[in-house]
Write a protein that holds these residues in place. Structure first.
Motif, PDB file in Angstrom:
ATOM      1  N   GLY A  92       0.799  -1.218   0.000  1.00 37.40           N
ATOM      2  CA  GLY A  92       0.000   0.000   0.000  1.00 37.40           C
ATOM      3  C   GLY A  92       0.829   1.265   0.000  1.00 37.40           C
ATOM      4  O   GLY A  92       0.277   2.372  -0.118  1.00 37.40           O
ATOM      5  N   ALA A  93       2.155   1.131   0.131  1.00 34.22           N
ATOM      6  CA  ALA A  93       3.019   2.315   0.051  1.00 34.22           C
ATOM      7  C   ALA A  93       2.870   2.957  -1.325  1.00 34.22           C
ATOM      8  O   ALA A  93       2.966   2.281  -2.352  1.00 34.22           O
ATOM      9  N   THR A  94       2.635   4.259  -1.359  1.00 26.83           N
ATOM     10  CA  THR A  94       2.392   4.950  -2.625  1.00 26.83           C
ATOM     11  C   THR A  94       3.700   5.308  -3.315  1.00 26.83           C
ATOM     12  O   THR A  94       4.774   5.274  -2.697  1.00 26.83           O
ATOM     13  N   LEU A  95       3.574   5.650  -4.595  1.00 31.48           N
ATOM     14  CA  LEU A  95       4.746   6.085  -5.346  1.00 31.48           C
ATOM     15  C   LEU A  95       5.348   7.346  -4.727  1.00 31.48           C
ATOM     16  O   LEU A  95       6.571   7.505  -4.688  1.00 31.48           O
ATOM     17  N   GLU A  96       4.484   8.243  -4.207  1.00 26.34           N
ATOM     18  CA  GLU A  96       4.987   9.463  -3.589  1.00 26.34           C
ATOM     19  C   GLU A  96       5.781   9.140  -2.322  1.00 26.34           C
ATOM     20  O   GLU A  96       6.843   9.729  -2.062  1.00 26.34           O
ATOM     21  N   GLU A  97       5.276   8.185  -1.510  1.00 26.21           N
ATOM     22  CA  GLU A  97       6.013   7.787  -0.314  1.00 26.21           C
ATOM     23  C   GLU A  97       7.345   7.134  -0.685  1.00 26.21           C
ATOM     24  O   GLU A  97       8.377   7.386  -0.055  1.00 26.21           O
ATOM     25  N   PHE A  98       7.301   6.297  -1.726  1.00 23.06           N
ATOM     26  CA  PHE A  98       8.515   5.612  -2.167  1.00 23.06           C
ATOM     27  C   PHE A  98       9.551   6.611  -2.663  1.00 23.06           C
ATOM     28  O   PHE A  98      10.750   6.497  -2.366  1.00 23.06           O
ATOM     29  N   THR A  99       9.099   7.629  -3.410  1.00 25.52           N
ATOM     30  CA  THR A  99      10.018   8.660  -3.911  1.00 25.52           C
ATOM     31  C   THR A  99      10.644   9.433  -2.754  1.00 25.52           C
ATOM     32  O   THR A  99      11.855   9.683  -2.738  1.00 25.52           O
ATOM     33  N   ALA A 100       9.821   9.797  -1.768  1.00 25.82           N
ATOM     34  CA  ALA A 100      10.346  10.517  -0.605  1.00 25.82           C
ATOM     35  C   ALA A 100      11.352   9.658   0.157  1.00 25.82           C
ATOM     36  O   ALA A 100      12.382  10.158   0.648  1.00 25.82           O
ATOM     37  N   PHE A 101      11.075   8.356   0.238  1.00 29.16           N
ATOM     38  CA  PHE A 101      11.993   7.428   0.916  1.00 29.16           C
ATOM     39  C   PHE A 101      13.343   7.370   0.197  1.00 29.16           C
ATOM     40  O   PHE A 101      14.411   7.437   0.820  1.00 29.16           O
ATOM     41  N   LEU A 102      13.306   7.257  -1.146  1.00 31.36           N
ATOM     42  CA  LEU A 102      14.550   7.198  -1.912  1.00 31.36           C
ATOM     43  C   LEU A 102      15.338   8.497  -1.782  1.00 31.36           C
ATOM     44  O   LEU A 102      16.573   8.475  -1.666  1.00 31.36           O
ATOM     45  N   GLU A 103      14.640   9.633  -1.834  1.00 30.18           N
ATOM     46  CA  GLU A 103      15.345  10.905  -1.689  1.00 30.18           C
ATOM     47  C   GLU A 103      16.007  11.007  -0.311  1.00 30.18           C
ATOM     48  O   GLU A 103      17.140  11.497  -0.188  1.00 30.18           O
ATOM     49  N   ALA A 104      15.312  10.542   0.729  1.00 31.44           N
ATOM     50  CA  ALA A 104      15.882  10.593   2.073  1.00 31.44           C
ATOM     51  C   ALA A 104      17.088   9.670   2.189  1.00 31.44           C
ATOM     52  O   ALA A 104      18.143  10.053   2.708  1.00 31.44           O
ATOM     53  N   LEU A 105      16.950   8.432   1.669  1.00 32.67           N
ATOM     54  CA  LEU A 105      18.037   7.466   1.772  1.00 32.67           C
ATOM     55  C   LEU A 105      19.224   7.875   0.903  1.00 32.67           C
ATOM     56  O   LEU A 105      20.351   7.451   1.138  1.00 32.67           O
ATOM     57  N   GLY A 106      18.995   8.695  -0.120  1.00 32.62           N
ATOM     58  CA  GLY A 106      20.077   9.164  -0.971  1.00 32.62           C
ATOM     59  C   GLY A 106      20.731  10.445  -0.483  1.00 32.62           C
ATOM     60  O   GLY A 106      21.701  10.913  -1.077  1.00 32.62           O
ATOM     61  N   THR A 107      20.211  11.019   0.592  1.00 31.62           N
ATOM     62  CA  THR A 107      20.789  12.238   1.152  1.00 31.62           C
ATOM     63  C   THR A 107      22.119  11.919   1.827  1.00 31.62           C
ATOM     64  O   THR A 107      22.271  10.884   2.469  1.00 31.62           O
ATOM     65  N   ARG A 108      23.084  12.794   1.651  1.00 37.59           N
ATOM     66  CA  ARG A 108      24.401  12.558   2.236  1.00 37.59           C
ATOM     67  C   ARG A 108      24.307  12.435   3.760  1.00 37.59           C
ATOM     68  O   ARG A 108      23.537  13.163   4.394  1.00 37.59           O
ATOM     69  N   PRO A 109      25.116  11.531   4.354  1.00 41.47           N
ATOM     70  CA  PRO A 109      25.015  11.277   5.800  1.00 41.47           C
ATOM     71  C   PRO A 109      25.084  12.529   6.673  1.00 41.47           C
ATOM     72  O   PRO A 109      24.284  12.650   7.608  1.00 41.47           O
ATOM     73  N   PRO A 110      26.022  13.478   6.418  1.00 37.86           N
ATOM     74  CA  PRO A 110      26.033  14.675   7.293  1.00 37.86           C
ATOM     75  C   PRO A 110      24.712  15.434   7.253  1.00 37.86           C
ATOM     76  O   PRO A 110      24.249  15.936   8.282  1.00 37.86           O
ATOM     77  N   ARG A 111      24.125  15.496   6.070  1.00 29.80           N
ATOM     78  CA  ARG A 111      22.854  16.204   5.943  1.00 29.80           C
ATOM     79  C   ARG A 111      21.735  15.452   6.655  1.00 29.80           C
ATOM     80  O   ARG A 111      20.846  16.071   7.251  1.00 29.80           O
ATOM     81  N   VAL A 112      21.795  14.114   6.603  1.00 32.01           N
ATOM     82  CA  VAL A 112      20.804  13.298   7.318  1.00 32.01           C
ATOM     83  C   VAL A 112      20.856  13.614   8.806  1.00 32.01           C
ATOM     84  O   VAL A 112      19.822  13.763   9.471  1.00 32.01           O
ATOM     85  N   GLN A 113      22.074  13.711   9.346  1.00 27.43           N
ATOM     86  CA  GLN A 113      22.215  14.026  10.762  1.00 27.43           C
ATOM     87  C   GLN A 113      21.669  15.410  11.085  1.00 27.43           C
ATOM     88  O   GLN A 113      21.002  15.617  12.102  1.00 27.43           O
ATOM     89  N   GLU A 114      21.927  16.375  10.198  1.00 29.54           N
ATOM     90  CA  GLU A 114      21.424  17.731  10.412  1.00 29.54           C
ATOM     91  C   GLU A 114      19.895  17.756  10.473  1.00 29.54           C
ATOM     92  O   GLU A 114      19.298  18.541  11.216  1.00 29.54           O
ATOM     93  N   LEU A 115      19.259  16.890   9.691  1.00 27.26           N
ATOM     94  CA  LEU A 115      17.794  16.869   9.612  1.00 27.26           C
ATOM     95  C   LEU A 115      17.170  15.957  10.653  1.00 27.26           C
ATOM     96  O   LEU A 115      15.970  15.702  10.625  1.00 27.26           O
ATOM     97  N   GLY A 116      17.977  15.411  11.565  1.00 31.20           N
ATOM     98  CA  GLY A 116      17.440  14.612  12.651  1.00 31.20           C
ATOM     99  C   GLY A 116      17.330  13.135  12.382  1.00 31.20           C
ATOM    100  O   GLY A 116      16.670  12.411  13.130  1.00 31.20           O
ATOM    101  N   GLY A 117      17.942  12.651  11.276  1.00 28.90           N
ATOM    102  CA  GLY A 117      17.907  11.228  10.976  1.00 28.90           C
ATOM    103  C   GLY A 117      16.849  10.879   9.944  1.00 28.90           C
ATOM    104  O   GLY A 117      15.938  11.663   9.646  1.00 28.90           O
ATOM    105  N   LEU A 118      16.984   9.668   9.404  1.00 28.79           N
ATOM    106  CA  LEU A 118      16.069   9.242   8.339  1.00 28.79           C
ATOM    107  C   LEU A 118      14.631   9.170   8.825  1.00 28.79           C
ATOM    108  O   LEU A 118      13.692   9.510   8.092  1.00 28.79           O
ATOM    109  N   GLU A 119      14.437   8.682  10.054  1.00 26.83           N
ATOM    110  CA  GLU A 119      13.073   8.533  10.560  1.00 26.83           C
ATOM    111  C   GLU A 119      12.367   9.879  10.618  1.00 26.83           C
ATOM    112  O   GLU A 119      11.201  10.003  10.218  1.00 26.83           O
ATOM    113  N   SER A 120      13.067  10.909  11.064  1.00 24.22           N
ATOM    114  CA  SER A 120      12.476  12.248  11.122  1.00 24.22           C
ATOM    115  C   SER A 120      12.191  12.782   9.722  1.00 24.22           C
ATOM    116  O   SER A 120      11.171  13.441   9.493  1.00 24.22           O
TER     117      SER A 120
END
Length: 751
Positions: A92-120
């Motif tokens: 049931g995961a939508t294409l929009e959710e999947f796209t947002a997930f890929l963009e988050a997982l493709g974000t550079r690690p330092p930036r991920v930390q700045e944004l509070g982690g992948l879960e956030s």
């Protein structure tokens, strides 16, 4: 290809597209949609899928995976570098959710930390059906939603001790220790001293007698289950670090039966090695003592690159000194190093130019293929900086950059790589003082220019070449090889292969891009482009494409004349005809000697166009060539001649035209055309032959047919002279009633 490898490959393509382009770009949308479609195939069979990384080992839906696949290894790094252990995607995961997930997982690690982690990041994007896991490895099966499924642990999975209170695990471990040929060490006296004593004279354990233990744990001849691997991991994790290191060194002696035991142990090797090394370091082991045993263990593993990289990452994550980690792994050859370890050596230890050219290019190509664009750019910056250093470094750098530039054709370079590469090479081109270095940087520029041509970025080619030309023009002391290099770049753009690519764009682009991209580039290439277009015109069978080629050549104006004139000698009749058409548009009266011989060309269609070209370009000067053709050409060409003479108002042609008009052996259609031409010329000298044609005659001489008489009457009316008008009236008076008389009255204005 297995299902999980297919999914990993589609995810790798999607990650790379998102790194190279924006999420809104058509290529990114296509890649994400393809990965989403692959994901949906998996979700048709189960309510959710799970990827978990334990140590350096990936588990997909509870099954350990072969992590030798570069795409799966890249996905593992993508997950672990961002501080998580995996993810769960629900049906049931939508294409929009999947796209947002890929963009988050493709974000550079330092930036991920700045944004509070992948879960956030996923929470902020409104993603509900894709979850990030930061928990101990677990098997997710349909209907398995126990209370402990999401229990978090504070320590890394690879060093997580088993629950010692489990009596089964404890009993099995005691049986294992009892069956192993341990023997007292030279440092015996305490548990810690015994573990460290093994390093004094390190010997692998012989594990050939563990077949019974494997059978007791339920291992068989095939791939073990996740539960079996989990139990084995708990058993082995309870061993002391020295014992564990010796056991790992003896993996090659495990019995062949049951085969599942060896498969399970090898799958756990990465995490167990991290536990053993960390434990021994915690007991005070010397880094140098560990290097030999670690190398011996890695040499046994088929996935040693991933295990080595995981060990280095783990130790760095534990806060150990990077230089000491390098000491631990320094006995490893470059080929044996993991990608992460090689990055450290290149970016931190400065070993880039200690490598061979082949090693540098293979390393960079691996980064490119895995979508490690940021890392690639950092290494490329080292190469571009070296272009400003001493000669040897410049030469090594130029050779490497030339190899990178070739990849602009395949697999292609993202803008973050190609842009800085082109700018650095263009900056180096005018001032580079060493011919061998200049040779390689020129080759690199040639590759980039050709790639622009292939993609249709033709204005960029013009801009780059003119920028190089302008930069060289400002030099006080131009070197001969620099001009030769510039000429070489132009020559590369004029080769048949490059010109063929331009012709392909000519046929495929819409008219707006033809005017803005293709036509300016044709003029930029000049005469060689015209020669190539003419050659294509001589071979092209498609009428629409021939029209585009003719239009392109016409755009080049008088510069195209030499190749067009050369084409007049071609044995291909339609090439000659098209060349004549082009000459009509861009030539002048000076072309009469080149065109006149084609009035006798064996192909009628060529003769007709030659007649048309001749009179339009040369005007009255063409009359001496056209008039004789009235008796020597085919009907179609004769019509062209008559039309031409009429347009030229050729009085000199009146006798020949009148003779033909009065020749009753000729086709009536052509005679009428000749009569009309007499009227179009408009000379009073045409009145006498027209009068002979319009009058009624006696029985023996015979009157002309009504169509011929009517054409002659119209021609007389066109003359408009008093004599012609008087003649028409006299013919009217002598004409009996009938259709011809009525038509004649209409011409005179008496109807």
């Amino acid at each position: 290809m297995s299902d999980v490898l297919q999914l990993a490959q589609s995810l790798a393509v999607a990650f790379r597209s998102l790194q190279m382009y924006t999420a809104a770009h058509p290529r990114s949308k296509d890649a994400v949609a393809a990965a989403y479609a692959t994901l949906q195939l998996h979700l048709e069979e189960r309510p959710r899928i799970q990827l978990v990384v334990s140590g350096a080992r990936p588990f997909f839906n509870g099954e350990a995976q072969d992590d030798r696949s570069p795409h799966l290894a890249a996905l593992v790094r993508q997950v672990t570098e961002r501080g998580v252990s995996g993810f769960i995607v629900e049906r049931g995961a939508t294409l929009e959710e999947f796209t947002a997930f890929l963009e988050a997982l493709g974000t550079r690690p330092p930036r991920v930390q700045e944004l509070g982690g992948l879960e956030s990041m996923l929470l902020a994007a409104g993603v509900k059906r894709i979850q990030i896991t930061q928990v101990r490895y677990q098997v997710v099966l349909e209907g398995d939603e126990g209370e402990d499924a999401g229990r978090e642990l504070n320590r890394a999975p690879s060093v997580q001790a088993p629950p010692l209170e489990d009596p089964l695990v404890k009993a099995i471990r005691e049986a294992l220790l009892f069956s192993l040929p341990m023997g007292p060490g030279p440092g015996a006296g305490s548990a810690e001293a015994d573990e460290l004593a093994f390093l004094q004279d390190f010997q692998p354990l012989h594990l050939g007698g563990l077949g019974a233990l494997g059978a007791e744990l339920g291992f068989g001849p095939d791939q073990p289950s996740a539960d079996q691997v989990d139990t084995l991991g708990q058993v082995l994790s309870g061993l002391g670090p020295g014992t564990l290191l010796r056991l790992l060194a003896g993996l090659g002696t495990l019995p062949q039966d049951p085969a599942g035991l060896a498969i399970g142990a090898h799958g756990l090797a990465g995490g167990l090695l991290q536990q053993a090394v960390a434990g021994l370091l915690g007991l005070g082991a010397d880094w140098g003592q560990l290097a030999g045993p670690v190398q011996g263990i890695l040499d046994q593993l088929s996935d040693k690159d991933q295990v080595r990289g995981g060990l280095g990452d783990f130790l760095r994550g534990q806060g150990h000194d990077a230089s000491k980690i390098g000491l631990l792994l320094r006995r490893v050859t470059w080929e044996d190093l993991s990608l992460e370890a090689r990055l450290v050596k290149v970016l931190e230890d400065g070993c880039l130019f200690d490598l061979t050219l082949e090693e540098r290019l293979a390393f960079l190509r691996e980064l490119l293929d895995l979508g490690r664009i940021d890392d690639f750019v950092r290494v490329q910056e080292l190469l571009l900086d070296a272009l400003r250093q001493e000669r040897l470094l410049r030469l090594q750098s130029a050779q490497t950059l030339a190899g990178i530039a070739r990849w602009a054709h395949a697999p292609g370079l993202p803008p973050d790589i190609e842009g800085p590469l082109a700018e650095g090479l263009k900056a180096n081109f005018p001032w580079e003082p060493d011919p061998p270095v200049h040779h390689w940087t020129t080759e690199a520029l040639e590759s980039l220019l050709r790639a622009h041509v292939k993609r249709g970025d033709l204005n960029q080619v013009i801009s780059d070449v003119r920028e190089l030309e302008g930069a060289c023009a400002f030099l006080d002391h131009p070197q001969p090889w620099r001009q030769e290099a510039y000429d070489r770049l132009l020559e590369a753009l004029r080769r048949p292969g490059a010109l063929d690519e331009v012709v392909a764009h000519l046929h495929s682009m819409d008219r707006a891009h033809l005017a803005s991209e293709v036509f300016p580039y044709l003029e930029f290439i000049g005469v060689p482009m015209v020669h190539h277009l003419m050659a294509c015109l001589g071979q092209e069978e498609d009428r629409v494409k021939r029209g585009r080629l003719v239009e392109a050549i016409r755009q080049m104006g008088p510069a195209a004349l030499p190749p067009i004139l050369q084409a007049l000698e071609s044995p291909t009749w339609y090439l000659v005809r098209n060349a004549l058409t082009l000459l009509t548009d861009i030539g002048d009266a000076g072309l009469l000697p080149a065109i006149a011989p084609l009035l006798r060309h064996p192909e009628p269609r060529v003769r007709r166009v030659a007649i048309r070209s001749l009179w339009r370009l040369c005007g009255p000067a063409s009359e001496p060539h056209l008039i004789p053709r009235m008796k020597e050409t085919d009907p179609g060409a004769l019509e062209e001649v008559l039309f031409a003479l009429g347009q030229l108002k050729s009085v000199a042609s009146l006798p020949a035209i009148a003779e033909f008009a009065q020749d009753r052996r000729a086709m009536e259609k052509l005679r009428i055309k000749a009569i009309e031409t007499l009227g179009a010329i408009g000379s009073p000298e045409a009145q006498a032959p027209l009068a002979e044609l319009v009058r009624r005659r006696g029985f023996f001489t015979g009157t002309e047919s009504s169509p011929v008489r009517l054409a002659a009457a119209r021609a007389l009316a066109d003359l408009g002279t008093p004599g012609a008008t008087s003649l028409l009236r006299s013919v009217l008076d002598a004409e009996p009633r009938g259709e011809f008389r009525e038509a004649l009255m209409g011409l005179i204005g008496l109807a």
